[in-house]
Design a protein around this motif. Sequence first.
Motif, PDB file in Angstrom:
ATOM      1  N   THR A 117      27.069 -27.856  16.672  1.00  0.00           N
ATOM      2  CA  THR A 117      28.129 -26.904  17.046  1.00  0.00           C
ATOM      3  C   THR A 117      27.601 -25.932  18.100  1.00  0.00           C
ATOM      4  N   LEU A 118      26.384 -25.440  17.866  1.00  0.00           N
ATOM      5  CA  LEU A 118      25.782 -24.487  18.806  1.00  0.00           C
ATOM      6  C   LEU A 118      25.629 -25.122  20.195  1.00  0.00           C
ATOM      7  N   ILE A 119      25.106 -26.346  20.217  1.00  0.00           N
ATOM      8  CA  ILE A 119      24.912 -27.035  21.502  1.00  0.00           C
ATOM      9  C   ILE A 119      26.272 -27.237  22.184  1.00  0.00           C
ATOM     10  N   GLY A 120      27.273 -27.633  21.386  1.00  0.00           N
ATOM     11  CA  GLY A 120      28.627 -27.868  21.920  1.00  0.00           C
ATOM     12  C   GLY A 120      29.188 -26.602  22.556  1.00  0.00           C
ATOM     13  N   ILE A 121      29.091 -25.485  21.855  1.00  0.00           N
ATOM     14  CA  ILE A 121      29.648 -24.215  22.367  1.00  0.00           C
ATOM     15  C   ILE A 121      28.881 -23.756  23.606  1.00  0.00           C
ATOM     16  N   ALA A 122      27.532 -23.860  23.525  1.00  0.00           N
ATOM     17  CA  ALA A 122      26.701 -23.436  24.665  1.00  0.00           C
ATOM     18  C   ALA A 122      27.030 -24.286  25.894  1.00  0.00           C
ATOM     19  N   ALA A 123      27.174 -25.605  25.689  1.00  0.00           N
ATOM     20  CA  ALA A 123      27.483 -26.513  26.804  1.00  0.00           C
ATOM     21  C   ALA A 123      28.867 -26.194  27.375  1.00  0.00           C
ATOM     22  N   PHE A 124      29.818 -25.878  26.477  1.00  0.00           N
ATOM     23  CA  PHE A 124      31.183 -25.555  26.923  1.00  0.00           C
ATOM     24  C   PHE A 124      31.166 -24.348  27.850  1.00  0.00           C
ATOM     25  N   PHE A 125      30.453 -23.292  27.433  1.00  0.00           N
ATOM     26  CA  PHE A 125      30.435 -22.070  28.249  1.00  0.00           C
ATOM     27  C   PHE A 125      29.546 -22.192  29.487  1.00  0.00           C
ATOM     28  N   TYR A 126      28.610 -23.111  29.439  1.00  0.00           N
ATOM     29  CA  TYR A 126      27.720 -23.271  30.599  1.00  0.00           C
ATOM     30  C   TYR A 126      28.336 -24.201  31.658  1.00  0.00           C
ATOM     31  N   PHE A 127      28.864 -25.341  31.189  1.00  0.00           N
ATOM     32  CA  PHE A 127      29.355 -26.343  32.150  1.00  0.00           C
ATOM     33  C   PHE A 127      30.860 -26.251  32.418  1.00  0.00           C
ATOM     34  N   LEU A 128      31.663 -26.069  31.364  1.00  0.00           N
ATOM     35  CA  LEU A 128      33.119 -26.138  31.538  1.00  0.00           C
ATOM     36  C   LEU A 128      33.773 -24.789  31.832  1.00  0.00           C
TER      37      LEU A 128
END
Lengths: 165, 204
Positions: B54-65
């Motif tokens: 979940t943490l990786i998903g949220i971090a990736a969302f705010f970083y890439f998307l």
Amino acid sequence: MSKKNQQLFETVYRECYPMVRQMCLGFMKGDIDLANDLSQEVFINIWNALLNFKGQSTHKTWVYRITVNTCLQYIRKEKKKKRLSIDKIEHALVDESQNPEPDQEQGLYKAIGQLEELDRLMIMMVLEGQNYDEISNILGIKPTNVRVKIHRIKKRLKKILDHGK
Amino acid sequence: MENEFDELQNKWQKGKKDIENNTEIINETLAAITTKKNSSVQFHYGNIAVLSVTLIGIAAFFYFLAPVQEILSRIGVVLMIGGLLTRIVIECISVSKSKKIDIIDNVLKTTNNTIAFYKFRKQIHGPVTIIILALYTIGFYMITPEFSLYFSTWKMILIDVSYIIGAIIFISFIRKSIKKEIKTLLEIIELRNKMVEETETVSL
């Protein structure tokens, strides 16, 4: 696990399996499936703990400690996992069709099963021939305390066997 | 009573002999133990794995998307990610504490260690998780003003409502976990009290 430890495990297993299974059967009120599962859990714990065995107590005392602790943990874990109430377990355990063990022993397991969890384990250690000092060492309570408790458990067990309650 | 007990002991020993003679079940169980041991899954790490994904998903969302620009939104992201990270750290501590319960100790010591563990679990499932969830929610709503610049009102309502539904499901799950763990804790305390109670009776 090294070959030496594996050999040690097999030696402990073959030496202690009858005692462990018998205690698991008594603890699980004679239910063979639950007793098998619990026996396996005990030996997996023995396997995991084998590296930490320092020889401060005998193999047998060590196995008894693991067996008693595993039994007490298992019943709570099972309650959580299957959400079985005590009533449901008892209902399942009296199912004769699942119990091909001889009637005499089944009666004994069921009588023991009517005792409280810790009392069940204590009386089974007495039936196994453990003395009060050894039981005290396994439980971590005073031998005098063990004696008082066992006297009371024997009386309760007699009452159960006499009156079936 | 002793004679009757000797009789019970004989029955017990007979039962044990029957098991000793049943080499088939002895070998079958050994094979089952070996298989179970080799394929045993570390359930303890399950929660950590889910939280980490979940943490990786949220971090990736705010970083890439959706790299947010406003300071308020950035603080919100920090609160959300920080909350999750704290929960992961606590879960790791919990695993290490559970490993300290040594079943080769005597039963009283193991019971006391188990009580200490469940008291810790009660804390992290209760106040700590609620604080983390509150910070996560604050963080989420700090991001929404910037999100509303890019999403239509309807989409924003949808996002907000879905978050509230998710939070309700999560809170009810936490409540259930707390209830279960408190029940377990009370049972273990009762067991310990029974052991200790006798000692007091004898010493009187």
